[in-house]
Motif scaffolding. Structure first.
Motif, PDB file in Angstrom:
ATOM      1  N   PRO A 253     -26.724  46.322  -0.050  1.00 38.08           N
ATOM      2  CA  PRO A 253     -27.478  47.235  -0.577  1.00 38.08           C
ATOM      3  C   PRO A 253     -28.922  47.053  -0.516  1.00 38.08           C
ATOM      4  CG  PRO A 253     -25.708  46.625  -1.870  1.00 38.08           C
ATOM      5  CD  PRO A 253     -25.630  45.808  -0.971  1.00 38.08           C
ATOM      6  N   GLY A 254     -29.900  48.036  -0.015  1.00 37.56           N
ATOM      7  CA  GLY A 254     -31.230  47.873  -0.085  1.00 37.56           C
ATOM      8  C   GLY A 254     -31.586  46.880   1.156  1.00 37.56           C
ATOM      9  N   GLY A 255     -30.627  46.653   2.113  1.00 38.91           N
ATOM     10  CA  GLY A 255     -30.848  45.818   3.061  1.00 38.91           C
ATOM     11  C   GLY A 255     -31.235  46.262   4.593  1.00 38.91           C
ATOM     12  N   ARG A 256     -31.272  45.715   5.281  1.00 35.69           N
ATOM     13  CA  ARG A 256     -31.358  46.069   6.884  1.00 35.69           C
ATOM     14  C   ARG A 256     -30.784  45.201   7.898  1.00 35.69           C
ATOM     15  NH1 ARG A 256     -35.582  46.680  11.032  1.00 35.69           N
ATOM     16  NH2 ARG A 256     -37.029  45.178   9.715  1.00 35.69           N
ATOM     17  N   ARG A 257     -30.328  45.691   8.831  1.00 34.74           N
ATOM     18  CA  ARG A 257     -29.715  44.681   9.839  1.00 34.74           C
ATOM     19  C   ARG A 257     -29.856  45.231  11.197  1.00 34.74           C
ATOM     20  NH1 ARG A 257     -24.048  44.580   8.537  1.00 34.74           N
ATOM     21  NH2 ARG A 257     -24.451  43.047   7.167  1.00 34.74           N
ATOM     22  N   GLU A 258     -30.294  44.115  12.082  1.00 38.34           N
ATOM     23  CA  GLU A 258     -30.559  44.352  13.481  1.00 38.34           C
ATOM     24  C   GLU A 258     -29.868  43.434  14.345  1.00 38.34           C
ATOM     25  OE1 GLU A 258     -34.713  44.518  13.893  1.00 38.34           O
ATOM     26  OE2 GLU A 258     -34.851  46.661  13.403  1.00 38.34           O
ATOM     27  N   PHE A 259     -29.452  43.792  15.563  1.00 36.56           N
ATOM     28  CA  PHE A 259     -28.786  42.850  16.510  1.00 36.56           C
ATOM     29  C   PHE A 259     -29.130  43.458  17.714  1.00 36.56           C
ATOM     30  CE2 PHE A 259     -24.964  41.545  19.072  1.00 36.56           C
ATOM     31  CZ  PHE A 259     -25.299  40.182  19.178  1.00 36.56           C
ATOM     32  N   PHE A 260     -29.523  42.686  18.847  1.00 35.93           N
ATOM     33  CA  PHE A 260     -30.051  43.276  19.983  1.00 35.93           C
ATOM     34  C   PHE A 260     -30.188  42.007  21.045  1.00 35.93           C
ATOM     35  CE2 PHE A 260     -34.688  41.889  19.945  1.00 35.93           C
ATOM     36  CZ  PHE A 260     -34.583  41.918  18.681  1.00 35.93           C
ATOM     37  N   CYS A 261     -30.298  42.516  22.447  1.00 39.90           N
ATOM     38  CA  CYS A 261     -30.507  41.909  23.371  1.00 39.90           C
ATOM     39  C   CYS A 261     -32.034  41.637  23.803  1.00 39.90           C
ATOM     40  CB  CYS A 261     -29.747  42.394  24.652  1.00 39.90           C
ATOM     41  SG  CYS A 261     -30.042  41.416  26.221  1.00 39.90           S
ATOM     42  N   LEU A 262     -32.687  40.548  23.714  1.00 40.18           N
ATOM     43  CA  LEU A 262     -34.065  40.098  23.805  1.00 40.18           C
ATOM     44  C   LEU A 262     -34.148  40.458  25.494  1.00 40.18           C
ATOM     45  CD1 LEU A 262     -36.859  40.242  22.617  1.00 40.18           C
ATOM     46  CD2 LEU A 262     -36.534  37.605  22.658  1.00 40.18           C
ATOM     47  N   ASP A 263     -33.257  39.345  26.235  1.00 38.52           N
ATOM     48  CA  ASP A 263     -33.484  39.361  27.445  1.00 38.52           C
ATOM     49  C   ASP A 263     -32.183  38.879  28.102  1.00 38.52           C
ATOM     50  OD1 ASP A 263     -33.687  36.393  27.180  1.00 38.52           O
ATOM     51  OD2 ASP A 263     -35.661  36.265  27.012  1.00 38.52           O
ATOM     52  N   GLU A 264     -32.194  38.118  29.320  1.00 40.54           N
ATOM     53  CA  GLU A 264     -30.980  37.919  30.101  1.00 40.54           C
ATOM     54  C   GLU A 264     -30.293  36.785  29.159  1.00 40.54           C
ATOM     55  OE1 GLU A 264     -31.125  36.703  33.747  1.00 40.54           O
ATOM     56  OE2 GLU A 264     -32.300  38.660  34.701  1.00 40.54           O
ATOM     57  N   ARG A 265     -31.083  35.968  28.364  1.00 40.93           N
ATOM     58  CA  ARG A 265     -30.376  34.828  27.896  1.00 40.93           C
ATOM     59  C   ARG A 265     -30.648  34.851  26.413  1.00 40.93           C
ATOM     60  NH1 ARG A 265     -27.596  31.719  30.981  1.00 40.93           N
ATOM     61  NH2 ARG A 265     -27.823  31.758  33.245  1.00 40.93           N
ATOM     62  N   THR A 266     -31.119  35.780  25.718  1.00 41.42           N
ATOM     63  CA  THR A 266     -31.654  35.613  24.260  1.00 41.42           C
ATOM     64  C   THR A 266     -31.097  36.722  23.461  1.00 41.42           C
ATOM     65  OG1 THR A 266     -33.407  34.540  24.903  1.00 41.42           O
ATOM     66  CG2 THR A 266     -33.664  35.157  22.617  1.00 41.42           C
ATOM     67  N   TRP A 267     -30.384  36.534  22.319  1.00 43.28           N
ATOM     68  CA  TRP A 267     -29.810  37.666  21.512  1.00 43.28           C
ATOM     69  C   TRP A 267     -30.435  37.454  19.988  1.00 43.28           C
ATOM     70  CZ3 TRP A 267     -26.409  41.655  23.090  1.00 43.28           C
ATOM     71  CH2 TRP A 267     -25.950  41.428  24.368  1.00 43.28           C
ATOM     72  N   ILE A 268     -30.859  38.260  19.463  1.00 41.66           N
ATOM     73  CA  ILE A 268     -31.382  38.253  18.085  1.00 41.66           C
ATOM     74  C   ILE A 268     -30.627  38.977  17.137  1.00 41.66           C
ATOM     75  CG2 ILE A 268     -33.475  38.644  16.712  1.00 41.66           C
ATOM     76  CD1 ILE A 268     -34.082  36.802  19.003  1.00 41.66           C
ATOM     77  N   TRP A 269     -30.494  38.560  15.951  1.00 44.23           N
ATOM     78  CA  TRP A 269     -29.849  38.997  14.677  1.00 44.23           C
ATOM     79  C   TRP A 269     -30.718  38.988  13.555  1.00 44.23           C
ATOM     80  CZ3 TRP A 269     -26.064  35.932  11.199  1.00 44.23           C
ATOM     81  CH2 TRP A 269     -25.344  36.797  10.244  1.00 44.23           C
ATOM     82  N   HIS A 270     -31.291  39.947  12.945  1.00 46.05           N
ATOM     83  CA  HIS A 270     -32.049  39.902  11.804  1.00 46.05           C
ATOM     84  C   HIS A 270     -31.577  40.692  10.603  1.00 46.05           C
ATOM     85  CE1 HIS A 270     -35.917  39.868   9.969  1.00 46.05           C
ATOM     86  NE2 HIS A 270     -35.705  41.073   9.697  1.00 46.05           N
ATOM     87  N   GLU A 271     -31.451  39.822   9.675  1.00 46.63           N
ATOM     88  CA  GLU A 271     -30.954  40.790   8.270  1.00 46.63           C
ATOM     89  C   GLU A 271     -31.989  40.424   7.305  1.00 46.63           C
ATOM     90  OE1 GLU A 271     -27.470  41.037   8.281  1.00 46.63           O
ATOM     91  OE2 GLU A 271     -27.206  41.488   6.246  1.00 46.63           O
ATOM     92  N   GLU A 272     -32.071  41.548   6.429  1.00 43.49           N
ATOM     93  CA  GLU A 272     -33.082  41.714   5.263  1.00 43.49           C
ATOM     94  C   GLU A 272     -32.216  42.195   4.218  1.00 43.49           C
ATOM     95  OE1 GLU A 272     -36.319  44.337   6.206  1.00 43.49           O
ATOM     96  OE2 GLU A 272     -37.095  43.088   8.003  1.00 43.49           O
ATOM     97  N   TRP A 273     -32.354  41.616   2.996  1.00 43.62           N
ATOM     98  CA  TRP A 273     -31.687  42.108   1.787  1.00 43.62           C
ATOM     99  C   TRP A 273     -32.534  41.748   0.565  1.00 43.62           C
ATOM    100  CZ3 TRP A 273     -30.897  37.596   4.337  1.00 43.62           C
ATOM    101  CH2 TRP A 273     -30.827  36.391   3.702  1.00 43.62           C
TER     102      TRP A 273
END
Lengths: 183, 126
Positions: free
Chosen positions: B42-62
Motif C-alpha cells: 500500500p502506497g508503494g511502487r514497484r518496477e522491474f526492467f531490463c537495462l541492457d544485455e546483462r543487467t536487470w533492475i528491480w526497484h521497490e518503494e513503500w
C-alpha cells in the motif's frame, strides 16, 4: 516465445528505439539471463525447471501468476522420463533381464532364414538315423542269434562226436583185433 | 558555417529525441515488469526492467509503519556462470537457487508481457 520465431515489422520511417528494445528483450537479454540461471542451477546439481517460488526477493509479496508461470508449474520434467512409482518395478525387472541375457549367451546364433529348413532337416535326418540304427540293431540281434544258434549246434555235434568217437574207435579196434584173431 | 551549426543542432536534437524515446520505453517496460509480482505494498511502487544485455533492475518503494518512505533497488548482473546482485550499496553477492529460479520466471514473464503490451506492433508472431 523465441526470437528465432519472431519477425520484426521494421518501418524505416518510424524511430528505431522500439525495434532496438524488442530485439534486445527477445534476443540477448533474455537469452543471457536464462543461460546464466541454467548454468548456475546446473552447477549446483539442481533441476532448473523446478517451480513453486513465489517472489523475486525476500521482501516482495507473493506475485500474481502469469501465463508463463502457470504453464511452467504444470510442467514436471520428471514425469516424462521415469515416474517415481515405476522405479521399484524397474529394479525388480532388471535382474530377470540379466538372467535372460546370460541364458541367451549360451545359445548359438542361428540364421533365422535357415533355421526352419535346418530344424526340418534335423528332424528328418534324426528320424532316418533312428530307423537305420534300429535296423542295424535288429540285424545285429539276428546275427547274434544266428551265431548263437551255430555255436549251439557246433557244441552239440562236438559233444556227440566226442562221445561217439572213442566208442567207434574202440569198436573198430576191437573189430580189427577180432579180425586178427580170426586170421 | 551557419548551415553546419544548424545541421549539428538538428543532429543533436534528433539524438536527444532518440534517447528520450528510449528512456520512455524503459520506463513503460519497468511499469509492466512491476506488475509481474502482483500488487505492490500500500502506497508503494514497484518496477522491474531490463537495462541492457546483462543487467536487470528491480526497484521497490513503500511506506514503513511510521509512514516514512522507504526504497530498495536491486541490480542483477548476469554473468556467464551465474547471477550476482547488488542491493542498496551492499557488496555483490551470488543469488540463491530459489532466487535464480524466480528470476528466470520473472524474465520470461517480463518478455511475454512487454511483447504483448508494448511491442506487439513491431512483432509478427509466426
Amino acid at each position: 516465445m523465441n526470437s528465432e520465431f519472431l519477425k520484426f515489422n521494421r518501418n524505416y520511417d518510424a524511430p528505431d528505439e522500439p525495434f532496438i528494445r524488442a530485439e534486445l528483450i527477445n534476443g540477448p537479454a533474455v537469452f543471457n539471463a536464462l543461460h546464466a540461471v541454467e548454468t548456475y542451477l546446473g552447477a549446483m546439481g539442481e533441476n532448473s525447471e523446478a517451480v513453486g517460488v513465489t517472489a523475486l526477493g525476500d521482501t516482495v509479496e507473493a506475485p500474481a501468476k502469469s501465463m508463463v508461470e502457470s504453464s511452467l508449474e504444470s510442467y514436471n520434467p520428471g514425469e516424462t522420463i521415469i515416474q517415481s512409482d515405476k522405479v521399484d518395478e524397474l529394479a525388480t525387472v532388471t535382474p530377470i533381464m540379466q538372467k535372460t541375457e546370460k541364458s541367451l549367451e549360451t545359445v548359438p546364433t542361428i540364421n533365422p532364414e535357415q533355421d526352419n529348413d535346418q530344424s526340418l532337416q534335423a528332424k528328418v535326418l534324426s528320424s532316418a538315423e533312428q530307423k537305420q540304427k534300429q535296423a542295424l540293431a535288429d540285424a545285429r540281434d539276428a546275427t547274434a542269434k544266428a551265431y548263437q544258434a551255430i555255436a549251439d549246434a557246433q557244441s552239440t555235434s562236438a559233444v556227440t562226436a566226442s562221445a561217439s568217437t572213442p566208442a567207434n574207435n574202440t569198436y573198430q579196434m576191437d573189430y580189427e583185433m577180432d579180425d586178427q584173431r580170426a586170421a | 558555417m551557419i548551415k553546419r551549426i544548424v545541421k549539428s543542432l538538428a543532429k543533436q536534437r534528433r539524438e536527444e529525441r532518440k534517447a528520450e524515446l528510449y528512456r520512455n520505453l524503459i520506463r513503460r517496460e519497468a511499469q509492466i515488469g512491476g506488475e509481474i509480482f502482483g500488487n505492490p505494498r500500500p502506497g508503494g511502487r514497484r518496477e522491474f526492467f531490463c537495462l541492457d544485455e546483462r543487467t536487470w533492475i528491480w526497484h521497490e518503494e513503500w511506506k514503513d509503519s511510521k509512514g516514512q518512505n522507504q526504497s530498495m533497488t536491486t541490480r542483477y548482473d548476469v554473468r556467464t556462470d551465474g547471477i550476482l546482485k547488488a542491493q542498496d550499496g551492499q557488496p555483490y553477492q551470488l543469488i540463491s537457487a530459489d532466487e535464480a529460479r524466480t528470476f528466470r520466471k520473472a524474465v520470461l514473464a517480463y518478455r511475454e508481457k512487454v511483447n504483448n503490451e508494448l511491442y506487439s506492433f513491431v512483432l509478427n508472431k509466426s
